[in-house]
Scaffold this motif. Structure first.
Motif, PDB file in Angstrom:
ATOM      1  N   THR A  89     -61.971  58.210  -0.720  1.00  0.00           N
ATOM      2  CA  THR A  89     -61.907  58.778  -2.029  1.00  0.00           C
ATOM      3  C   THR A  89     -62.229  60.488  -2.099  1.00  0.00           C
ATOM      4  O   THR A  89     -61.478  61.155  -2.418  1.00  0.00           O
ATOM      5  CB  THR A  89     -62.482  58.231  -3.195  1.00  0.00           C
ATOM      6  OG1 THR A  89     -62.101  56.659  -3.292  1.00  0.00           O
ATOM      7  CG2 THR A  89     -62.224  58.662  -4.622  1.00  0.00           C
ATOM      8  N   GLU A  93     -59.478  63.004  -2.617  1.00  0.00           N
ATOM      9  CA  GLU A  93     -59.610  63.855  -3.583  1.00  0.00           C
ATOM     10  C   GLU A  93     -59.681  65.494  -3.357  1.00  0.00           C
ATOM     11  O   GLU A  93     -59.445  66.290  -4.100  1.00  0.00           O
ATOM     12  CB  GLU A  93     -60.787  63.578  -4.463  1.00  0.00           C
ATOM     13  CG  GLU A  93     -60.242  62.196  -5.343  1.00  0.00           C
ATOM     14  CD  GLU A  93     -61.103  61.771  -6.355  1.00  0.00           C
ATOM     15  OE1 GLU A  93     -62.311  62.263  -6.084  1.00  0.00           O
ATOM     16  OE2 GLU A  93     -60.948  60.649  -7.092  1.00  0.00           O
ATOM     17  N   ARG A 100     -54.820  64.292   2.474  1.00  0.00           N
ATOM     18  CA  ARG A 100     -54.300  63.266   1.711  1.00  0.00           C
ATOM     19  C   ARG A 100     -53.254  62.102   2.506  1.00  0.00           C
ATOM     20  O   ARG A 100     -53.412  61.071   2.404  1.00  0.00           O
ATOM     21  CB  ARG A 100     -53.870  63.554   0.450  1.00  0.00           C
ATOM     22  CG  ARG A 100     -54.626  64.256  -0.528  1.00  0.00           C
ATOM     23  CD  ARG A 100     -54.269  64.614  -1.725  1.00  0.00           C
ATOM     24  NE  ARG A 100     -55.471  65.329  -2.693  1.00  0.00           N
ATOM     25  CZ  ARG A 100     -55.298  65.518  -4.047  1.00  0.00           C
ATOM     26  NH1 ARG A 100     -53.990  64.671  -4.670  1.00  0.00           N
ATOM     27  NH2 ARG A 100     -56.178  65.939  -4.693  1.00  0.00           N
ATOM     28  N   PRO A 118     -55.934  52.487  -6.238  1.00  0.00           N
ATOM     29  CA  PRO A 118     -55.843  54.038  -6.873  1.00  0.00           C
ATOM     30  C   PRO A 118     -55.482  55.127  -6.083  1.00  0.00           C
ATOM     31  O   PRO A 118     -54.801  56.105  -6.761  1.00  0.00           O
ATOM     32  CB  PRO A 118     -57.340  53.967  -7.538  1.00  0.00           C
ATOM     33  CG  PRO A 118     -57.894  52.721  -7.401  1.00  0.00           C
ATOM     34  CD  PRO A 118     -57.295  52.168  -6.187  1.00  0.00           C
ATOM     35  N   GLU A 121     -51.509  54.774  -5.989  1.00  0.00           N
ATOM     36  CA  GLU A 121     -51.065  55.018  -7.097  1.00  0.00           C
ATOM     37  C   GLU A 121     -51.034  56.444  -7.514  1.00  0.00           C
ATOM     38  O   GLU A 121     -50.095  57.066  -8.122  1.00  0.00           O
ATOM     39  CB  GLU A 121     -51.706  54.024  -8.354  1.00  0.00           C
ATOM     40  CG  GLU A 121     -51.335  52.725  -8.147  1.00  0.00           C
ATOM     41  CD  GLU A 121     -52.380  51.700  -8.888  1.00  0.00           C
ATOM     42  OE1 GLU A 121     -53.565  52.308  -9.231  1.00  0.00           O
ATOM     43  OE2 GLU A 121     -52.342  50.532  -8.901  1.00  0.00           O
ATOM     44  N   ASP A 122     -52.095  57.262  -7.130  1.00  0.00           N
ATOM     45  CA  ASP A 122     -52.074  58.607  -7.429  1.00  0.00           C
ATOM     46  C   ASP A 122     -51.049  59.342  -6.808  1.00  0.00           C
ATOM     47  O   ASP A 122     -50.200  60.215  -7.033  1.00  0.00           O
ATOM     48  CB  ASP A 122     -53.327  59.358  -7.024  1.00  0.00           C
ATOM     49  CG  ASP A 122     -53.516  60.788  -7.044  1.00  0.00           C
ATOM     50  OD1 ASP A 122     -53.861  61.050  -8.184  1.00  0.00           O
ATOM     51  OD2 ASP A 122     -53.358  61.424  -6.300  1.00  0.00           O
ATOM     52  N   ARG A 125     -47.675  59.075  -8.095  1.00  0.00           N
ATOM     53  CA  ARG A 125     -47.509  60.061  -9.320  1.00  0.00           C
ATOM     54  C   ARG A 125     -47.191  61.294  -9.004  1.00  0.00           C
ATOM     55  O   ARG A 125     -46.678  62.321  -9.863  1.00  0.00           O
ATOM     56  CB  ARG A 125     -48.750  59.955 -10.074  1.00  0.00           C
ATOM     57  CG  ARG A 125     -49.042  58.617 -10.923  1.00  0.00           C
ATOM     58  CD  ARG A 125     -50.064  58.817 -12.048  1.00  0.00           C
ATOM     59  NE  ARG A 125     -51.283  59.010 -11.494  1.00  0.00           N
ATOM     60  CZ  ARG A 125     -52.307  58.186 -11.230  1.00  0.00           C
ATOM     61  NH1 ARG A 125     -51.663  56.922 -11.327  1.00  0.00           N
ATOM     62  NH2 ARG A 125     -53.246  58.189 -10.563  1.00  0.00           N
ATOM     63  N   THR A 126     -47.118  61.712  -7.737  1.00  0.00           N
ATOM     64  CA  THR A 126     -46.918  63.291  -7.285  1.00  0.00           C
ATOM     65  C   THR A 126     -45.283  63.348  -7.018  1.00  0.00           C
ATOM     66  O   THR A 126     -44.641  62.363  -7.090  1.00  0.00           O
ATOM     67  CB  THR A 126     -47.642  63.543  -6.273  1.00  0.00           C
ATOM     68  OG1 THR A 126     -47.047  63.048  -4.937  1.00  0.00           O
ATOM     69  CG2 THR A 126     -49.211  63.156  -6.248  1.00  0.00           C
TER      70      THR A 126
END
Length: 225
Positions: A89, A93, A100, A118, A121-122, A125-126
């Motif tokens: 993470t 991040e 990434r 998560p 899922e992140d 979303r991009t």
């Protein structure tokens, strides 16, 4: 259709044949630091935490081993360190898009269960197509629930990521009537807006059929009739 990973990761042996002497020496040191971290669980109090040396190496992989090998080097570091969710993470991040991507590509090689969803899922979303393509690999195939997996397939079609990037596409699509409905709706929306239907949509739609009769999507001519 056979799934071909969009970002093939090289083994240590393969990298050794491609890297120069200085890069190989750097990688030796980096992997040794990662192995040391894996062998010594960090019990340092949170207020005294400092970034492990191998994580600094993770960020520098492209500079020392070449951008074309950075994904593979970073994947080796993550697996050698037995990176857990906190480290992943943190690297995700705080990292660049390339850093990434390497995290996403390595998830299936680590013992994480579904805890890293998560991060997937992140990425989904991009609108970064390299992140989306990396996010729909084997880890997503194994752990995304049906609802989110269907939307991941639609995300690929919407952003132009080839559906070949989706791991286990045929297995997870087979007999999925809801995915077929979503694909039909997506095609209708594209046609109504005067936009082409992605070729990959027809391929996925055919995979959703439980038997020889494949569903069909609307075409411009059927919309007008």
């Amino acid at each position: 259709m056979t799934h071909t990973p969009p970002f093939p990761l090289l083994s240590r042996k393969e990298l050794d044949t491609l890297l120069g002497g200085a890069a190989r020496a750097w990688l030796d040191e980096a992997l040794a630091e990662a192995a040391h971290a894996a062998a010594h669980d960090d019990t340092t109090p949170a207020e005294s935490y400092s970034v492990p040396p191998w994580e600094l190496r993770y960020a520098a992989a492209g500079r020392h081993c070449g951008l074309e090998h950075a994904d593979s080097v970073r994947a080796l570091l993550l697996t050698e360190a037995h990176a857990g969710l906190p480290a992943l993470t943190r690297l995700y991040e705080q990292g660049t898009a390339a850093e990434r991507r390497a995290v996403l590509l390595t998830l299936s090689a680590l013992d994480l269960g579904a805890t890293a969803l998560p991060l997937v899922e992140d990425a989904l979303r991009t609108n970064d197509t390299t992140l989306v393509a990396a996010a729909v690999g084997p880890y997503a195939a194994a752990h995304l629930d049906p609802h989110n997996w269907r939307h991941a397939v639609l995300k690929c079609l919407f952003t132009g990521v080839p559906v070949e990037a989706v791991a286990e596409l045929a297995r997870r699509s087979r007999g999925d009537a809801e995915l077929a409905r979503m694909l039909g709706d997506f095609a209708s929306e594209r046609i109504a807006a005067g936009r082409p239907v992605p070729a990959g949509l027809h391929h996925v739609l055919a995979l959703t059929a439980p038997g020889p009769a494949a569903p069909t999507v609307p075409t411009a001519s059927t919309q007008e009739s």
